[in-house]
Design an enzyme around this catalytic site. Structure first.
Site, mmCIF file in Angstrom:
data_model
loop_
_atom_site.group_PDB
_atom_site.id
_atom_site.type_symbol
_atom_site.label_atom_id
_atom_site.label_comp_id
_atom_site.label_asym_id
_atom_site.label_seq_id
_atom_site.Cartn_x
_atom_site.Cartn_y
_atom_site.Cartn_z
ATOM 1 C CE LYS A 101 -1.816 1.820 4.080
ATOM 2 N NZ LYS A 101 -1.372 3.274 4.275
ATOM 3 C CG ASN A 102 2.409 2.807 3.665
ATOM 4 O OD1 ASN A 102 1.211 2.882 3.336
ATOM 5 N ND2 ASN A 102 3.012 2.609 4.798
ATOM 6 N NE ARG A 111 0.507 11.903 7.091
ATOM 7 C CZ ARG A 111 0.830 12.954 7.661
ATOM 8 N NH1 ARG A 111 -0.135 13.813 8.100
ATOM 9 N NH2 ARG A 111 2.256 13.204 7.694
ATOM 10 C CB CYS A 134 -4.356 6.298 10.794
ATOM 11 S SG CYS A 134 -4.936 4.569 10.327
ATOM 12 N NE ARG A 180 -0.238 9.901 10.423
ATOM 13 C CZ ARG A 180 -0.300 8.710 9.653
ATOM 14 N NH1 ARG A 180 -1.479 8.446 9.726
ATOM 15 N NH2 ARG A 180 0.409 8.366 8.925
ATOM 16 N N PRO A 181 1.790 16.249 11.611
ATOM 17 C CG PRO A 181 3.903 17.057 12.640
ATOM 18 C CD PRO A 181 2.744 16.041 12.689
ATOM 19 C CG ASP A 216 6.364 19.916 10.693
ATOM 20 O OD1 ASP A 216 5.877 19.105 10.479
ATOM 21 O OD2 ASP A 216 7.437 20.321 11.115
ATOM 22 C CG ASP A 249 2.783 1.141 9.476
ATOM 23 O OD1 ASP A 249 2.498 2.161 10.235
ATOM 24 O OD2 ASP A 249 2.826 1.314 8.243
ATOM 25 C CB ILE A 272 7.200 6.389 14.653
ATOM 26 C CG1 ILE A 272 8.256 5.338 14.650
ATOM 27 C CG2 ILE A 272 6.988 7.402 13.354
ATOM 28 C CD1 ILE A 272 9.503 6.031 14.183
ATOM 29 N NE ARG A 291 -7.524 4.467 5.247
ATOM 30 C CZ ARG A 291 -6.684 4.855 6.671
ATOM 31 N NH1 ARG A 291 -6.758 4.649 7.675
ATOM 32 N NH2 ARG A 291 -5.150 5.206 5.904
#
Ligand code: UD1
Length: 416
Positions: free
Chosen positions: A22-23, A91, A115, A120-121, A123, A305, A327, A397
């Protein structure tokens, strides 16, 4: 598909075919925006996150055909705005920003969803794009950005290792003028797969998978074909399924090299592991696992994960195990549901201490994030009794045919 009814107390045994990552698939789909020529992508997993990504590309004007592979023609993209109802679901939607700016010089998107496992910034994504020349304006929930001419290559030091921001910078640097150096880059296998895809269509990227990535900008990319790497997190999840159910599972069409830390820890817990070129067998031989002390870390460390799956392993193992999540700030949300099933857990800041018990008990439980959903489903497969798992939306998902794959291994899961 909101609720599952799971009869527990099962041993899980047999072969399972691992889907594409997926990623890796999500960013690669969005990178197709960078070229006007046709792209074919194979081994794309069947997931709701992927369907949303494809809808997003279609919304922008891309033409997509789904046969065995996904055929994308992004030459017709003529919209640079992504609406809330698509962006807020994943995301990964942040990854359209770099490619849209690279090819068209402007973009407007809502802040991305996904999620809720921490703040989860974004920046680092925005500062990377700004350093390469983008002018970015964040107003309320919107990001609008533009660039005069092409991105300009630069040396960028990442203050924090970020998979997502490394990908965003790669997408902008590929068509930039000059050399971009990403220092302290993320080293995940998905980053290597993205670089391999981009290089296959004409990019010039060296060092992906290492701490420093060098990207010499090119003026245009061509078309091509790419096969997505196997999903290492799906693989790890099935290996945990074998460990906690004291069974034997062979994961096929996977990449053992991407799971070194996971395999090392599972061996420590007592599993007998054998690997081949594209398969991993994990055999527990009817034994109860031993507890583990683990820390999540960027690759090649233990993936965040996989944290909830290892926590489940500790709940039913012999001994006491401590898990430290390094994390994300809010990644123990599934724990309250394991406690409902009898798990003995104590959480303090970013550590969880698990006092192993022999058996979990069925309950009525609620999922709240992707990896946590898979963990709670595995917990239900080994618990005594019948568990009702609610809010399984997140599972679909990120896991391709998870209930079907588990049923083939001996689970009893019904979608209600
Ligand atoms: C990606 C993965 C996710 C995985 C995570 C870490 C996808 C779609 N998601 O998420 O499954 O759990 O990597 O391996 O590939 N951070 C900032 N500012 C930023 C970006 C990140 O402070 O701009 C922080 C995050 O809050 C987190 C850390 O950096 O604490 C790592 O996050 P990152 O690697 O970026 O994760 P994602 O790309 O969101």
């Amino acid at each position: 598909m909101n609720k599952l009814c799971i009869k527990g107390n099962k041993n899980l045994n047999g072969n399972v075919i691992i889907s594409g990552s997926k990623n890796a698939a999500l960013p690669i789909l969005f990178m197709t925006i960078l070229t006007k020529e046709k792209i074919q992508i194979s081994n794309v997993p069947n997931l709701t996150d992927i369907q949303i990504a494809l809808k997003l590309l279609i919304h922008l004007g891309a033409k997509i055909k789904k046969r065995n592979n996904i055929h994308i023609d992004a030459s017709s993209i003529n919209i640079f705005y992504a609406p809330y109802y698509l962006i807020n679901k994943i995301r990964a939607s942040i990854w359209i920003l770099g490619p849209l700016l690279s090819r068209f010089g402007r973009a407007k998107i809502y802040l991305p969803g996904g999620c809720k496992i921490g703040n989860r910034p974004i920046d680092l994504h925005l500062s990377g794009l700004t350093q390469l020349g983008a002018i970015i304006n964040v107003k309320g929930d919107y990001i609008s950005a533009y660039i005069k001419g092409r991105f300009q290559g630069k040396y960028i030091f990442m203050e924090k290792i970020s998979v997502g921001a490394t990908i965003t910078i790669m997408s902008a640097a590929t068509l930039a003028q000059g050399l971009t150096i990403i220092d302290n880059a993320a080293r995940e296998p998905e980053i290597i797969d993205i670089a391999k895809f981009l290089n296959s269509i004409g990019a010039n990227i060296v060092g992906a998978g290492k701490k420093t990535i060098y990207i010499k900008g090119v003026s245009k990319l061509t078309g091509g074909k790419h096969k997505i790497i196997p999903d290492r997190i799906e693989t790890g999840t099935f290996l945990i399924a074998a460990t906690i159910s004291q069974g034997c599972i062979i994961c096929q069409k996977t990449e053992p090299k991407h799971l070194k830390t996971v395999l090392m820890n599972l061996s420590k817990s007592g599993a007998i592991i054998t690997t081949g070129k594209d398969w991993i067998e994990l055999d527990m031989r009817g034994k109860r696992p031993k507890s583990l002390n683990i820390n999540t870390a960027p690759y090649p460390g233990l993936p965040t994960d996989m944290q909830s799956q290892f926590a489940l392993l500790n709940t039913i193992s012999q001994g006491v195990g401590v898990i430290t999540e390094n994390i994300f700030e809010n990644r123990f949300i599934y724990a309250s549901q394991l406690i409902k099933m009898g798990a003995k857990l104590k959480i303090k800041n970013n550590t969880m201490t698990c006092y192993g018990i022999p058996k979990l008990i069925a309950s009525n439980i609620l999922c709240s994030d992707l990896r946590g959903s898979a963990t709670l489903i595995l917990a239900s497969c080994i618990a005594i009794g019948v568990t009702i798992v609610n809010h399984t939306y997140h599972l679909f998902r990120g896991y391709d045919s998870f209930p079907d794959k588990l049923n083939k291994l001996g689970a009893d899961i019904k979608i209600i």
